[in-house]
Design an enzyme around this catalytic site. Structure first.
Site, PDB file in Angstrom:
ATOM      1  N   GLU A  48     -16.175   1.304   1.217  1.00 30.62           N
ATOM      2  CA  GLU A  48     -14.947   0.509   1.406  1.00 30.62           C
ATOM      3  C   GLU A  48     -14.387   0.143   0.018  1.00 30.62           C
ATOM      4  OE1 GLU A  48     -15.928  -3.559   2.415  1.00 30.62           O
ATOM      5  OE2 GLU A  48     -14.052  -3.855   3.516  1.00 30.62           O
ATOM      6  N   ASN A 116      -6.591  -2.866   4.569  1.00 30.19           N
ATOM      7  CA  ASN A 116      -7.872  -2.368   4.067  1.00 30.19           C
ATOM      8  C   ASN A 116      -8.111  -1.056   4.830  1.00 30.19           C
ATOM      9  OD1 ASN A 116     -10.543  -1.881   3.396  1.00 30.19           O
ATOM     10  ND2 ASN A 116     -11.174  -4.013   3.601  1.00 30.19           N
ATOM     11  N   LYS A 133      -8.674  -1.381   8.728  1.00 32.39           N
ATOM     12  CA  LYS A 133      -9.721  -2.316   9.176  1.00 32.39           C
ATOM     13  C   LYS A 133      -9.185  -3.364  10.154  1.00 32.39           C
ATOM     14  CE  LYS A 133     -13.349  -5.194   7.031  1.00 32.39           C
ATOM     15  NZ  LYS A 133     -13.878  -5.558   5.695  1.00 32.39           N
ATOM     16  N   GLU A 152     -10.280 -11.634   2.347  1.00 33.73           N
ATOM     17  CA  GLU A 152      -9.673 -10.500   3.080  1.00 33.73           C
ATOM     18  C   GLU A 152      -8.548 -10.956   4.000  1.00 33.73           C
ATOM     19  OE1 GLU A 152     -11.846  -7.068   4.459  1.00 33.73           O
ATOM     20  OE2 GLU A 152     -13.697  -8.025   3.795  1.00 33.73           O
ATOM     21  N   CYS A 183     -16.772  -1.683   7.131  1.00 32.93           N
ATOM     22  CA  CYS A 183     -17.625  -2.830   6.824  1.00 32.93           C
ATOM     23  C   CYS A 183     -17.863  -3.756   8.005  1.00 32.93           C
ATOM     24  CB  CYS A 183     -17.078  -3.592   5.624  1.00 32.93           C
ATOM     25  SG  CYS A 183     -18.340  -4.707   4.958  1.00 32.93           S
ATOM     26  N   ASN A 208     -18.903  -3.330   1.642  1.00 39.18           N
ATOM     27  CA  ASN A 208     -19.216  -4.167   0.470  1.00 39.18           C
ATOM     28  C   ASN A 208     -19.770  -5.445   1.053  1.00 39.18           C
ATOM     29  OD1 ASN A 208     -17.622  -3.388  -2.328  1.00 39.18           O
ATOM     30  ND2 ASN A 208     -16.505  -2.661  -0.532  1.00 39.18           N
TER      31      ASN A 208
HETATM   32  N1  CDT Z   1     -16.326  -6.408   3.323  1.00 38.20           N
HETATM   33  C1  CDT Z   1     -16.839  -6.984   4.427  1.00 38.20           C
HETATM   34  O1  CDT Z   1     -16.293  -6.833   5.522  1.00 38.20           O
HETATM   35  N2  CDT Z   1     -17.942  -7.719   4.270  1.00 38.20           N
HETATM   36  C2  CDT Z   1     -18.521  -8.507   5.333  1.00 38.20           C
HETATM   37  C3  CDT Z   1     -19.164  -9.729   4.766  1.00 38.20           C
HETATM   38  C4  CDT Z   1     -18.258 -10.797   4.823  1.00 38.20           C
HETATM   39  S1  CDT Z   1     -18.918 -12.291   4.380  1.00 38.20           S
HETATM   40  C5  CDT Z   1     -17.515 -13.215   4.424  1.00 38.20           C
HETATM   41  C6  CDT Z   1     -19.560  -7.804   6.168  1.00 38.20           C
HETATM   42  O2  CDT Z   1     -19.575  -7.996   7.385  1.00 38.20           O
HETATM   43  O3  CDT Z   1     -20.411  -7.110   5.634  1.00 38.20           O
END
Ligand code: CDT
Length: 332
Positions: A48, A116, A133, A152, A183, A208
């Site tokens: 991502e 995203n 996303k 985000e 993600c 990430n």
């Molecule tokens: N990038 C992403 O979606 N990360 C989320 C963690 C978010 S914590 C606010 C994940 O679910 O891995």
């Protein structure tokens, strides 16, 4: 007996610091594609927001100041080397990036919109599929209680393309059903099922994920962070009889630790390859797509066993409601 086998790779990226230009990240990615070619890989999955640091951890008062993290076209001068490498090596690739699109909004007015996004690119450089996303985690305003922001919800709109699946040639195969998620989507069974209902055989996903969960009111141990990521992906693959290539950005990025642990999972829910570093790392697997048949013709034969009439709440309702309170019946 013939097998429908494709060799895939998760091309995990180590950290990309805030000051690092796209060209440096792209150079690293091209090196991973070269390594993939040497190992006979036919499809490479990058993480991502692969071209820059995970910028939603940085607050910009004026959202337009964050535009430098976004791409307005693909390929661009910076990303063209990826497309050239794909052509040179005959490899398809999946790329996550921040997208600025000029598109009509709900009222029909064309305006700047930020998503995203991930694309699936053929070895010829054709964009086969685009996904934006849907499940955006985090918050929209600066949160002084957090040591690291996760903005985000500030920088991106909710994706408006649904969860599309495409059947397209890839590697030596004339057609593979491929879908994407990004993600946080991996934690939502609904996302997997929508892909499953389109007969996805291979799910491509980048992430990430910080090792520290600042959303949690209490402590969540780092090993559970990895466990929950793997649990979600393994369950998604098993319950929808598909493979997944799940690729992380890993390591200490702008002082924030991302846990890595990229994996490739088969339709039995087994991890068949896993990254062990926090660096640029290529993990590969030969995926025999015929392994999807068992699940989808037996326990998860959707056409025989699903009961959508009992699932109305899934689409009618967002938050959980309280059940009725039981009360002992009195009288006769
Ligand atoms: N990038 C992403 O979606 N990360 C989320 C963690 C978010 S914590 C606010 C994940 O679910 O891995």
């Amino acid at each position: 007996m013939t097998h429908r086998t494709i060799t895939v790779a998760a091309a995990q990226l180590g950290p990309i610091q805030r000051a690092e230009p796209r060209a440096v990240a792209v150079e690293r990615m091209v090196r991973l594609m070269e390594r993939a070619h040497q190992r006979g890989v036919e499809l490479v999955v990058f993480p991502e927001l692969a071209l820059t640091t995970f910028f939603p951890r940085h607050y910009h008062d004026d959202i337009a100041d964050a535009d430098r993290w976004f791409e307005t076209s693909l390929p661009s001068a910076d990303t063209e080397p990826l497309f050239a490498a794909a052509r040179r090596y005959g490899i398809g690739f999946h790329l996550g990036y921040a997208e600025i699109a000029q598109e009509p909004d709900d009222t029909g007015i064309i305006r700047k919109r930020r998503f995203n996004t991930a694309v699936l690119v053929s070895p010829d450089g054709d964009i086969l599929l685009k996904y934006r996303k849907v499940h955006l985690p985090g918050h929209a305003e600066f949160d002084p209680r957090r040591t690291t922001q996760h903005l985000e919800k500030r920088y991106f709109e909710v994706g408006n393309l649904g969860f599309p699946v495409i059947r397209a040639p890839m590697g030596g195969l004339s057609g593979i059903n491929m879908g994407m998620m990004i993600c946080n989507d991996r934690r939502w069974p609904e996302a997997w099922r929508v892909l499953g209902l389109q007969s996805a055989e291979l799910v491509l996903l980048g992430y990430n994920t910080p090792s520290l969960n600042q959303e949690a009111g209490g402590f969540e141990a780092p090993h559970l962070r990895v466990f929950h990521s793997h649990l979600s992906i393994q369950a998604g693959c098993y319950q929808n009889a598909c493979f997944a290539v799940a690729t992380a950005k890993a390591g200490i990025e702008d002082g924030c630790e991302l846990f890595g642990h990229s994996i490739i999972v088969n339709p039995q829910g087994e991890i068949v390859a896993m990254a062990t570093s926090w660096d640029d790392e290529l993990i590969t697997a030969d995926c025999d797509l015929d392994q999807c048949t068992l699940g989808r013709t037996t326990i998860f034969a959707f056409d025989k066993h699903r009961r959508p009439e009992a699932y109305r709440r899934i689409t009618d309702q967002t938050g959980a409601m309280e059940p009725p309170v039981w009360a002992k019946k009195t009288g006769k």
